[in-house]
Enzyme design. Structure first.
Site, PDB file in Angstrom:
ATOM      1  CE  LYS A   1      -1.869   2.746   2.961  1.00 36.30           C
ATOM      2  NZ  LYS A   1      -1.731   4.013   2.204  1.00 36.30           N
TER       3      LYS A   1
ATOM      4  CD  GLU B   1      13.017   3.771   8.147  1.00 38.91           C
ATOM      5  OE1 GLU B   1      12.950   4.724   8.971  1.00 38.91           O
ATOM      6  OE2 GLU B   1      13.054   3.918   6.922  1.00 38.91           O
TER       7      GLU B   1
ATOM      8  CD  GLU C   1      10.292  12.386  11.773  1.00 36.35           C
ATOM      9  OE1 GLU C   1       9.226  11.791  12.044  1.00 36.35           O
ATOM     10  OE2 GLU C   1      11.220  11.861  11.140  1.00 36.35           O
TER      11      GLU C   1
HETATM   12  P1  ADP Z   1       3.087  10.707   7.506  1.00 37.16           P
HETATM   13  O1  ADP Z   1       2.631  11.288   8.800  1.00 37.16           O
HETATM   14  O2  ADP Z   1       4.504  10.975   7.225  1.00 37.16           O
HETATM   15  O3  ADP Z   1       2.158  10.934   6.356  1.00 37.16           O
HETATM   16  P2  ADP Z   1       2.069   8.160   8.201  1.00 37.16           P
HETATM   17  O4  ADP Z   1       2.716   7.324   9.240  1.00 37.16           O
HETATM   18  O5  ADP Z   1       0.774   8.818   8.538  1.00 37.16           O
HETATM   19  O6  ADP Z   1       3.150   9.159   7.730  1.00 37.16           O
HETATM   20  O7  ADP Z   1       1.831   7.328   6.881  1.00 37.16           O
HETATM   21  C1  ADP Z   1       2.720   6.367   6.370  1.00 37.16           C
HETATM   22  C2  ADP Z   1       1.917   5.271   5.720  1.00 37.16           C
HETATM   23  O8  ADP Z   1       1.083   4.652   6.696  1.00 37.16           O
HETATM   24  C3  ADP Z   1       0.969   5.746   4.621  1.00 37.16           C
HETATM   25  O9  ADP Z   1       0.939   4.778   3.590  1.00 37.16           O
HETATM   26  C4  ADP Z   1      -0.370   5.806   5.334  1.00 37.16           C
HETATM   27  O10 ADP Z   1      -1.484   5.669   4.474  1.00 37.16           O
HETATM   28  C5  ADP Z   1      -0.265   4.621   6.262  1.00 37.16           C
HETATM   29  N1  ADP Z   1      -1.139   4.676   7.453  1.00 37.16           N
HETATM   30  C6  ADP Z   1      -1.549   5.761   8.142  1.00 37.16           C
HETATM   31  N2  ADP Z   1      -2.350   5.408   9.165  1.00 37.16           N
HETATM   32  C7  ADP Z   1      -2.462   4.059   9.133  1.00 37.16           C
HETATM   33  C8  ADP Z   1      -3.151   3.082   9.936  1.00 37.16           C
HETATM   34  N3  ADP Z   1      -3.882   3.433  10.970  1.00 37.16           N
HETATM   35  N4  ADP Z   1      -3.017   1.788   9.602  1.00 37.16           N
HETATM   36  C9  ADP Z   1      -2.257   1.412   8.552  1.00 37.16           C
HETATM   37  N5  ADP Z   1      -1.586   2.279   7.759  1.00 37.16           N
HETATM   38  C10 ADP Z   1      -1.681   3.576   8.037  1.00 37.16           C
END
Ligand code: ADP
Length: 494
Positions: free
Chosen positions: A192, A267, A397
């Protein structure tokens, strides 16, 4: 500043943008079951680039079943390791052939400069597939001399169906970091991409088709984290989640994965220190610290976002640093000559600007930058000095082009302050004394330490975090452990 695109897109990319952006499941492009789509924007001008099919829970189930079937029953499961390696290598060569197109797509979708894509992201991604193609045929267990009359040996078996969730800062390269080692071990994948940058993974899906991977080995499903991502983490037939993203979401995933006892590697974020000692080559250190934070607009989990600089060289160092910062050419990543592109989204721009305002309010001294441009998601490269360790801009961050600098009086002070962080992803040391450098490297609590360089990575060398920066190592032979189970087999010789 000029955000106007002056390069003409390749015809291939113009055509790709017009195609329907479906889900890639079981080797085919299919529509989302509920017909839901979302926009992806060009952050340089906030215009819509494309509508993307969003995977629902049902679509995730389709993708996971396809991956499961490919793992258990498909030709992938009976292919020899050399045949698997050949396919992975073929994909590397196809990416090489298409790298200009992929770079244009990522520059459009993420905002970063073409030069960085062509000099780093794409060669690195190609390197991952080449490097891991060789590992497919080199996964060996052990023959263990045990007590008693037994033959005992281990097998390193693929975990099974792997859910991989990636961020938007290196869209294509992150997909490569995740997919390549999983394929080398014989796993199958549901990937994804981040909702902000869904495009280049779909282009990769076309190359996966062209390379001739069996159906279902790699599935690519776009969508938002809380829907699509979460459905993948919850699915009982997913054996492992490999995640790169924020520490906040990493914690949610780790908790959720516990319900189905999924293997997890994470990570996550960072607030990495760059230490400049009194005997550093100041010119090299200033160049390195500058690139360490400003590269990729500072949207790098291992960005060297805190600098600890010895008082004896502080003034010269700051003069050089400020001059480098003032030379930055901010503008569309697609226009050659620009050295910094836009941030990925309006949300990210707002987050970075909030931190800049916070830094001022906390009493840090704004040395340069600090402004956002009205058009697009551009933020000037920004430096704060006189930063105290308890300020939020020093602890949290920011994920943007913002460096916080503190003056230190000794190596010991620098070390203690560098380690005084919830994170532990990377750290830099600038000194010409090799003994000092090695001693310090041993004492820094981070997954990577760079001595007189910063952010060097290679497909053969591990990368990952201590503390809140996560666990598990990507790249190198270490990454194979993320995707294998070890089985111990006993044979009686009586
Ligand atoms: P950022 O804050 O840098 O956008 P995120 O950690 O929110 O980083 O997002 C990184 C990835 O995790 C993206 O692909 C996002 O869609 C996914 N993501 C965000 N929330 C969830 C969740 N609750 N469960 C699974 N994947 C998630």
């Amino acid at each position: 500043m000029n955000t106007i695109q002056t390069i003409k897109l390749s015809q291939v990319v113009s055509d790709f943008l017009k195609e329907e952006k479906k889900l890639f499941i079981n080797g085919e492009f299919v529509s989302s079951t509920d017909g839901k789509t979302f926009h992806t924007l060009n952050p340089a001008n906030n215009e819509v680039l494309a509508d993307i099919h969003e995977a629902s829970e049902k679509d995730i189930d389709r993708a996971v079943q396809a991956a499961k079937n490919a793992f258990e029953n498909g030709p992938w499961s009976t292919m020899t390791p050399l045949e698997r390696g050949d396919l992975i290598y073929k994909l590397a060569l196809l990416i090489e052939e298409h790298k200009q197109y992929i770079a244009e797509i990522d520059s459009l979708d993420n905002g970063k400069p073409m030069s960085e894509l062509l000099e780093n992201d794409l060669p690195n991604a190609i390197g991952q597939f080449k490097y891991f193609s060789g590992w497919a045929s080199k996964l060996v267990g052990q023959h263990i001399p045990v007590n008693g009359n037994f033959l005992n040996y281990t097998r390193h078996e693929p975990i099974g169906v792997v859910g991989q969730i990636i961020p938007w800062n290196f869209p294509f390269m992150m997909a490569a970091w995740k997919i390549a080692p999983a394929l080398a071990t014989g796993c199958t994948v549901v990937l994804k991409p981040a909702e902000q940058t869904p495009l280049s993974a779909l282009y990769l899906a076309k190359l996966i088709q062209e390379a001739g991977f069996p159906k279902g080995v790699i599935n690519i499903v776009n969508g938002h984290g809380e829907n699509t991502g979460s459905a993948l983490v919850k699915h009982p037939s997913v054996d492992k989640i490999a995640f790169t993203g924020s520490t906040e979401v990493g914690k949610i995933i780790m908790k959720e994965a516990a319900n189905t006892m999924k293997r997890v590697t994470l990570e996550l974020g960072g607030k990495s220190p760059n230490i400049v000692l009194d005997d550093a080559n100041v010119e090299k250190a200033a160049n390195g610290v500058f690139a360490g934070i400003m590269y990729n607009q500072g949207e790098v989990c291992s960005a060297g976002s805190r600098a600890y600089v010895h008082s004896s060289i502080y003034d010269e160092f700051m003069e050089r640093l400020v001059s480098l910062t003032k030379d930055v050419k901010l503008g569309s990543g697609l226009q050659s000559g620009n050295t910094m592109g836009s941030l990925v989204s309006q949300e990210q721009k707002d987050q970075v600007m909030n931190y800049i305002e916070l830094g001022k309010a906390e009493g840090a001294k704004l040395i340069c930058g600090g402004k956002a441009l009205d058009q697009g998601c551009f933020v000037e490269p920004t430096i704060f000095a006189d930063v105290k360790d308890d300020m939020r801009i020093s602890k949290e961050e920011i994920f943007g082009p913002v460096l916080v600098v503190s003056k230190v009086e000794s190596e010991q002070e620098a070390l203690e302050r560098a380690n005084n962080s919830a994170y532990g992803l990377g750290a830099g040391i600038w000194t010409q004394n090799i003994t000092r450098a090695h001693n310090m490297a041993n004492r820094l609590k981070s997954g990577s330490v760079w001595i007189n360089c910063y952010n060097a990575t290679d497909p053969a060398s591990p990368f990952g975090g201590y503390k809140n920066s996560g666990f598990g190592r990507e790249m190198g032979s270490y990454a194979l452990e993320n995707y294998t189970e070890v089985k111990s087999i006993w044979v009686s010789l009586d």
